[in-house]
Every structure is written in C-alpha cells, then in structure tokens.
Design a protein around this motif. Structure first.
Motif, PDB file in Angstrom:
ATOM      1  N   CYS A  78      22.299   3.265  -4.019  1.00 34.33           N
ATOM      2  CA  CYS A  78      20.996   2.659  -4.875  1.00 34.33           C
ATOM      3  C   CYS A  78      19.677   3.276  -4.327  1.00 34.33           C
ATOM      4  O   CYS A  78      18.909   3.403  -4.977  1.00 34.33           O
ATOM      5  CB  CYS A  78      20.946   1.183  -4.436  1.00 34.33           C
ATOM      6  N   SER A  79      19.723   3.597  -2.847  1.00 35.11           N
ATOM      7  CA  SER A  79      18.521   4.270  -2.525  1.00 35.11           C
ATOM      8  C   SER A  79      18.365   5.606  -2.963  1.00 35.11           C
ATOM      9  O   SER A  79      17.152   5.901  -3.120  1.00 35.11           O
ATOM     10  CB  SER A  79      18.627   4.319  -0.931  1.00 35.11           C
ATOM     11  N   GLN A  80      19.349   6.395  -3.132  1.00 39.23           N
ATOM     12  CA  GLN A  80      19.244   7.730  -3.707  1.00 39.23           C
ATOM     13  C   GLN A  80      18.622   7.639  -5.132  1.00 39.23           C
ATOM     14  O   GLN A  80      17.815   8.211  -5.654  1.00 39.23           O
ATOM     15  CB  GLN A  80      20.541   8.475  -3.675  1.00 39.23           C
ATOM     16  N   THR A  82      17.198   5.140  -6.795  1.00 40.80           N
ATOM     17  CA  THR A  82      15.927   4.477  -6.772  1.00 40.80           C
ATOM     18  C   THR A  82      14.947   5.766  -6.616  1.00 40.80           C
ATOM     19  O   THR A  82      13.811   5.632  -6.958  1.00 40.80           O
ATOM     20  CB  THR A  82      15.967   3.534  -6.180  1.00 40.80           C
ATOM     21  N   THR A 145      10.443   2.983  -3.191  1.00 44.52           N
ATOM     22  CA  THR A 145      11.915   3.364  -3.257  1.00 44.52           C
ATOM     23  C   THR A 145      12.530   1.924  -2.541  1.00 44.52           C
ATOM     24  O   THR A 145      13.391   1.234  -2.913  1.00 44.52           O
ATOM     25  CB  THR A 145      12.241   4.338  -2.328  1.00 44.52           C
ATOM     26  N   GLU A 146      11.925   1.727  -1.255  1.00 48.87           N
ATOM     27  CA  GLU A 146      12.295   0.420  -0.609  1.00 48.87           C
ATOM     28  C   GLU A 146      12.034  -0.780  -1.344  1.00 48.87           C
ATOM     29  O   GLU A 146      12.790  -1.708  -1.417  1.00 48.87           O
ATOM     30  CB  GLU A 146      11.800   0.593   0.897  1.00 48.87           C
ATOM     31  N   TYR A 148      11.984  -1.198  -4.637  1.00 48.23           N
ATOM     32  CA  TYR A 148      12.701  -1.451  -5.959  1.00 48.23           C
ATOM     33  C   TYR A 148      14.220  -1.332  -5.603  1.00 48.23           C
ATOM     34  O   TYR A 148      14.979  -1.287  -6.707  1.00 48.23           O
ATOM     35  CB  TYR A 148      12.260  -0.586  -6.956  1.00 48.23           C
ATOM     36  N   CYS A 149      14.647  -0.676  -4.648  1.00 48.42           N
ATOM     37  CA  CYS A 149      16.377  -0.610  -4.464  1.00 48.42           C
ATOM     38  C   CYS A 149      16.777  -1.923  -4.216  1.00 48.42           C
ATOM     39  O   CYS A 149      16.612  -2.766  -3.224  1.00 48.42           O
ATOM     40  CB  CYS A 149      16.409   0.259  -3.006  1.00 48.42           C
ATOM     41  N   HIS A 152      19.085  -2.373  -1.076  1.00 47.92           N
ATOM     42  CA  HIS A 152      18.105  -2.483   0.168  1.00 47.92           C
ATOM     43  C   HIS A 152      17.512  -3.787   0.351  1.00 47.92           C
ATOM     44  O   HIS A 152      17.300  -4.500   1.287  1.00 47.92           O
ATOM     45  CB  HIS A 152      16.873  -1.405   0.083  1.00 47.92           C
TER      46      HIS A 152
END
Length: 168
Positions: A78-80, A82, A145-146, A148-149, A152
């Motif tokens: 998800c982090s990658q 996003t 990123t943080e 909208y992930c 996370h």
C-alpha cells in the motif's frame, strides 16, 4: 513513467465520488479456510488465493507467509503503490521501494505470558525514493503518501474489529 496516466484514470472516478459519495464506499473481503494441515489456511480475496501458515516460531511449517508477513506485506504494498501514485500525480518520475518490518514476542500469541502483548510491538517502514526531487516535493511526497495510504492510516488509527461467531 508508465504509459498509463493515473491522473486521467482517476479524474472520472473523483468526479463520480464527489457527485455520489455512496459510490466511493466499498467493502473488501478476505476469507480464511482451513487446508489439510491445521497449521495452514488459504486466504481468498476474491481475485487471488494466498497460502498462509502459522509462523514456525508458533509451531507452523515455516514454508509460507504467516499472518504477520501478510500484514507487513499489505503495509509495504500500500505504501509503495500510494507513493508511486502521489509522485505520478505530482508529475515526477521516481522509483519507490518500501520495506516493512516489525517486532513481536511470540510468548504473547502462545499464551505463555499474559503480560506480553499479542501482536506487533513495533512496526518500521523504510521507504527509498530514487529520483531527483527538491526538498518541498520530498516533504509533500512523504506527507501525502502517509495520509492516503489505507493500510498506514488503518494501523495508525485502528478501528475496533467487530467480530461475529457462528457455531454449527
């Protein structure tokens, strides 16, 4: 950058969700079912089936992912994804890799010590961005990123699971 223009792909979706907020509400489902070995199960997400096992430190075979691996894998994926989507929407060409790791004490899940937490005590997310970005873009990439992930944010502010048991 890829041949797909993510901004163009997302624009009609964003318009639809602004006009009809109910259209943006989805339910994802995963089903775990026992396999021949009580230490393993299949996880069906509707589009793919994954094998999961008890971690070898909890008596599992150690040949497939344990549930903790799957949780960390979901966070890394998800982090990658996003971060790449945010970068593309910023119009910058970067390569992003993510490593998620976590520490847990198996005494908790094995019921050895009631004072030991069941689950991860600490989770780390190491994000590497390869590309030429100015300081403001770096900060914005990290922030959005943080923000909208999904995984996370779910871990950072976890909802209480609602559990229903059915015995037959």
């Amino acid at each position: 950058m890829s041949d797909v223009n993510l901004r163009e792909e997302q624009e009609p979706l964003k318009r639809e969700y602004e006009e009809n907020p109910d259209a943006a509400k989805i339910t994802l489902t995963a089903t775990g079912a026992e396999q021949d070995d009580v230490r393993s199960c299949s996880v069906d997400i509707g589009r793919a089936i994954y094998e999961a096992e008890l971690h070898e430190g909890a008596g599992g075979p150690g040949a497939a992912a344990c549930s903790g691996d799957l949780l960390l894998g979901a966070l890394a994926a998800c982090s990658q994804l996003t971060a790449q989507a945010v970068a593309e929407n910023f119009g910058v060409d970067v390569d992003v890799s993510v490593e998620a790791s976590g520490d847990l004490d198996l005494r908790g899940t094995l019921g050895i010590d009631d004072d030991v937490r069941v689950g991860f005590e600490e989770i780390r997310l190491d994000v590497t961005v390869d590309g030429d970005l100015d300081e403001d873009t770096r900060a914005a990439l990290q922030k959005y990123t943080e923000r909208y992930c999904v995984v996370h944010q779910t871990l950072a502010d976890a909802p209480e699971p609602e559990t229903t048991w059915e015995f037959s």
